[in-house]
Every structure is written in C-alpha cells, then in structure tokens.
Design an enzyme around this catalytic site. Structure first.
Site, PDB file in Angstrom:
ATOM      1  N   THR A 165       0.870  -1.186   0.000  1.00  0.00           N
ATOM      2  CA  THR A 165       0.000   0.000   0.000  1.00  0.00           C
ATOM      3  C   THR A 165       0.904   1.231   0.000  1.00  0.00           C
ATOM      4  OG1 THR A 165      -0.259  -0.216   2.412  1.00  0.00           O
ATOM      5  CG2 THR A 165      -2.027  -1.094   1.019  1.00  0.00           C
TER       6      THR A 165
ATOM      7  N   LYS B 261       4.114  -6.878   4.187  1.00  0.00           N
ATOM      8  CA  LYS B 261       3.855  -5.499   3.809  1.00  0.00           C
ATOM      9  C   LYS B 261       3.659  -4.682   5.071  1.00  0.00           C
ATOM     10  CE  LYS B 261       0.525  -3.341   3.408  1.00  0.00           C
ATOM     11  NZ  LYS B 261       0.010  -2.231   4.280  1.00  0.00           N
TER      12      LYS B 261
ATOM     13  N   THR C 261       2.924  -7.896  12.697  1.00  0.00           N
ATOM     14  CA  THR C 261       2.691  -6.531  12.263  1.00  0.00           C
ATOM     15  C   THR C 261       2.206  -6.491  10.845  1.00  0.00           C
ATOM     16  OG1 THR C 261       3.575  -4.320  12.258  1.00  0.00           O
ATOM     17  CG2 THR C 261       4.986  -6.026  11.377  1.00  0.00           C
TER      18      THR C 261
ATOM     19  N   GLU D  80       7.292   4.838   6.778  1.00  0.00           N
ATOM     20  CA  GLU D  80       6.862   6.037   6.057  1.00  0.00           C
ATOM     21  C   GLU D  80       7.722   7.238   6.454  1.00  0.00           C
ATOM     22  OE1 GLU D  80       2.185   4.727   5.567  1.00  0.00           O
ATOM     23  OE2 GLU D  80       2.768   6.100   7.176  1.00  0.00           O
TER      24      GLU D  80
ATOM     25  N   ASN E  94       1.011  10.776   5.492  1.00  0.00           N
ATOM     26  CA  ASN E  94      -0.220  10.435   6.210  1.00  0.00           C
ATOM     27  C   ASN E  94      -1.281  11.533   6.121  1.00  0.00           C
ATOM     28  OD1 ASN E  94      -0.046   7.737   7.752  1.00  0.00           O
ATOM     29  ND2 ASN E  94       1.994   8.625   7.903  1.00  0.00           N
TER      30      ASN E  94
END
Length: 468
Positions: A196, A223, A234, A321, A463
């Site tokens: 994603t 992922k 996780t 991220e 985000n």
C-alpha cells in the site's frame, strides 16, 4: 477485467521500475509521487537469494481495487494440505478478515488449509455484518479456485471503513489463480501485490538442513510501512515452508518467534486493525514429521523461522513512512525480559526521541525521559547510555570500548553521571542510516532489542494525504 502490472499513470503518481534480486528482472509499479521524490532510504534493501518452497505457487494481478491500477489481488497456494499457525492483531477493533481467518484456523485445528488470498487497497475493517459476509465469500471463492472446500486464509489491507467490491474480488481471484507460478517470479509479484504505502517489496528466504539430510525452504512476504506498532505480528505477512511439522509445534514456534521479531518493531505507535502473520507448512520436502519440541530438527526449524521473521520485520522498519534512519534500541541489564521490552518500547515510540534522531541531535535526555516514564522501576544512578553506528552490538558494558570502534560509539552517561560528549562525533554517528541507542539499566541480566525509525517531515506529508 484484471491486469498484469504495467498500467497508465494517474494524477500524482510516478512509474517506478522495481528491480527484483530474485529473478534479475525489472517490474513496473506506479507509486504516489512523494514517496520516491522525498525518499531513497528503503530502496537500498535487497531480498537476497530467494528459494521457492516445494509445492507452493504464488502470484498477483490488478483487479481494480486500488485507484492507481496497481496489483491488488494476491494468492499463495499449496498443492498439498498444510499445517497452519497464525497470530493476529490485539486491536479490539479488528477487521472482518481477521475474524474469519482466526475462526478458520480454530475450526480446522490448524490443519488442511491450502491457500491464502490477500487484497490490498481496502481493509474491509469496521464494515459490520456485510464485511464479515464479504470476507467469508472471499475465503470460499479462493478455496474453490484451488479445488478445496475448507476455506482459504484471507487478509485485507488498505483504507478502513470501506466495503469490498465483491465483483472485482471474484474476478481477481479467478485471474490470479491462472497467473500463479511455482517460480521466483510468482513470489516477486506477490510481494508487490500486497503493497500500500510501502515503497519496496519485502521478500525473504532461508534454507535449513534437517537430521535426515533433507533441506527445508522457508520463503515469506510482508507489507507494512505505517500504522506499525504490533501486539502480535505486524501488518500482513505470509511465510511458507515445505517442511512437515505438526500444527501444535508450528504454533509453538510461531509464538516464540513473533516475540523475537515482529513484536519488536515500531514505526509510529499505531496498532493496525488488520495485523496478521500466517505460516503454512505443507511437508512437500518429505522430511520426517517434526513432532518433538526437544528434537534437533525442531530447534533448527525454529531458528530458521526466527531468521526469516526478523529479516521481514526489519525490512518493514527500513521502509517506514518517511524514515531516514533504521534504529536499534538495545536495553540491557533489566531485571526481566518483560521490563527490558517495556523500556525499549517506551524509547522506540517516543516522538521526541524520533524527531531528535531525524534532526541528528544527540539529545539523550529525551531517551532518559522515556526510560523514566516507561512504568518500570529504575534507579537513575545505575543507568548508562551510548549512541553508536550499526546495531549496537559493539558497545561494551562499562566505560571501555574497543579502540577500533572509538569513532563509532559515543558514551553519554555512566551510572547516572553525564559524560562530556564529543559533539562532533555524536553528530557524525547520527548522520548514519543505521544507528543504535544502547541503554544499560544496571539491574539484572536481561536484554531486549527493538527496531524503530525516525519521524521525518515526509511522514506527516504521507499520512496527511493517505486517502487523496
């Protein structure tokens, strides 16, 4: 209809050529623009040599769940019934596929499952009775597609609060069943299809030798890049092995391994609604059944499973991220493993620690503050602290460190007493990608290492625009 990877670009996307170490080929993927213009850190990762476990096929297609047209339907299937073990999120708001897959394993007593089906782009979480019905239908369709009637293990990842388009799911399952292959290419596609906000696929493989001379293969995909703070595993991960191992021992090994790997990572302190780690063992290599927890074969199997799980877990952190640092948080000298883990977790999740690391600021007082509010009873006059490059293993207890590492370690605190820091050395260390925070509590002999990353400006950007 369902497509293979190369698709037109949508607004805000770039086309990235992802190199596969496993197959020496280049695969095309479209990824949100900010991820690659702002980040190059995770692109240094490699899957290394990938061995394919016997009797498994894998693959992925695009069936229109993702708005950007990338692959979003993944299936991994065995030609033989498998022993299966799994761990799931402990988030009380857990997704429909978590409930369905947990029930599947329980009903079948960890035996007989042949397939795992995964969609990305829609989490099927907080979707009520319809979501459960859709997850069950997805499981049934995938199971029937491989000629089985027990049901397939099902996973979903993506945006919460949206229903699956079951027409696309049905078409995707039919298409991916035809696309699955027994070679490395199939595993490469599977690792891409579950992504994603990930910027790189996460694929790992190990082989172990058993006492009967058989060589067992374990291969896994994972992922995750955000919403990573596990209380089980996780995000999503599937590990497949051609070993023959009883369901009870597979479950035992997995529960041991998860606390050495996936339960030791953090990116942003958020535990997902969909976290799932599944291990399937089909016995295709023909080894003597592993049924004795005291046997050498079980020890070797557990060791191999631990290695692949740690590798996949660390790859998730490296792809965090906005991450620019991979940080080992080493807590030593605790009175118990549980207390060491609690302190390490407190440091790993501290926003102030993570932002200081991004700013390459050796503000070690933030680390001590995180130790102090962890809830563990500590004596400040027994605590020592170092920053180092690498994984922190070169840091010696006490005040002495080997001369060859003198430019890789900065000693900041010794038994509660601050040590005048070499600011230039500290700055040099914190410029590295791989760094360690080493804390010795001076209260016992238990150690734990967790892996985390820094907070960058890019994390906020990613985000803030997740659904746009």
């Amino acid at each position: 209809s369902c497509l293979v990877p190369r698709v037109p670009l949508s607004k805000g996307m770039i086309s990235r050529r992802l190199f596969s170490r496993a197959t020496n080929t280049v695969l095309q993927a479209n990824v949100p623009l900010p991820y690659f213009t702002l980040r190059s850190f995770a692109s240094k990762m490699s899957a290394g040599t990938v061995h394919v476990p016997k009797g498994f096929r894998a693959g992925a297609v695009a069936c229109g769940i993702k708005k950007n047209g990338n692959m979003d339907m993944v299936m991994i299937a065995s030609s033989l019934p498998c022993s299966v073990a799994a761990v799931f999120t402990k988030n009380k708001v857990c997704a429909a596929p978590v409930l369905v897959s947990r029930d599947l394993v329980d009903r079948n007593h960890g035996e007989g499952i042949r397939a795992v089906v995964i969609n990305s782009g829609c989490a099927n979480a907080v979707t009520g009775d319809q979501g459960l019905e859709n997850a069950r239908k997805m499981s049934s369709l995938a199971s029937q597609a491989v000629g089985d009637d027990k049901g397939a293990f099902v996973m979903s990842t993506g945006v919460i609060g949206q229903h699956l388009d079951m027409s696309k799911i049905s078409n995707g399952i039919q298409a991916v069943t035809k696309k699955m292959s027994e070679d490395n290419a199939g595993w490469d596609l599977a690792s891409l299809g579950i992504m994603t906000t990930d910027t790189v696929p996460k694929l790992s493989s190990v082989q172990i030798a058993l006492e009967d001379g058989k060589t067992v293969t374990m291969t896994g995909v994972a992922k995750g890049a955000g919403m990573i703070h596990p209380n089980m595993a996780t995000m999503l991960s599937v590990i497949c092995t051609d070993a023959k191992v009883s369901p009870a021992l597979l479950d035992k090994a997995l529960k041991y391994v998860v606390n050495k790997s996936f339960n030791n990572i953090d990116i942003d302190g958020d535990t997902s609604t969909n976290d799932t780690l599944c291990v399937l063992a089909n016995g295709a290599v023909g080894n003597k059944d592993i049924v004795d927890a005291k046997s050498a074969d079980y020890a070797a199997f557990q060791d191999g499973l631990e290695k692949i799980a740690i590798d996949l877990a660390q790859k998730i952190v490296r792809d965090g991220e906005g991450a620019t640092k991979f940080v080992s948080v080493v807590v030593r000298g605790a009175s118990s493993e549980a207390e060491a883990r609690t302190v390490a977790n407190s440091i790993s999740t501290s926003s102030l620690v993570k932002t200081a690391l991004y700013g390459q600021d050796a503000n070690w007082g933030r680390v001590l503050a995180a130790v102090g509010y962890s809830g563990v009873e500590v004596d400040p006059l027994k605590i020592s602290l170092w920053f180092s490059t690498g994984d922190g293993k070169s840091v010696q207890r006490g005040t002495e460190n080997v001369d060859t590492d003198s430019d890789k370690i900065v000693h900041l605190l010794e038994k509660g007493q601050p040590i005048p820091a070499d600011e230039a050395l500290a700055s040099k260390i914190l410029k590295e990608r791989d760094i360690a925070i080493v804390v010795d509590l001076g209260q016992g002999g238990h150690d734990v290492t967790m892996w985390t990353c820094d907070y960058s400006i890019d994390y906020v950007k990613i985000n803030a625009n997740y659904r746009s």
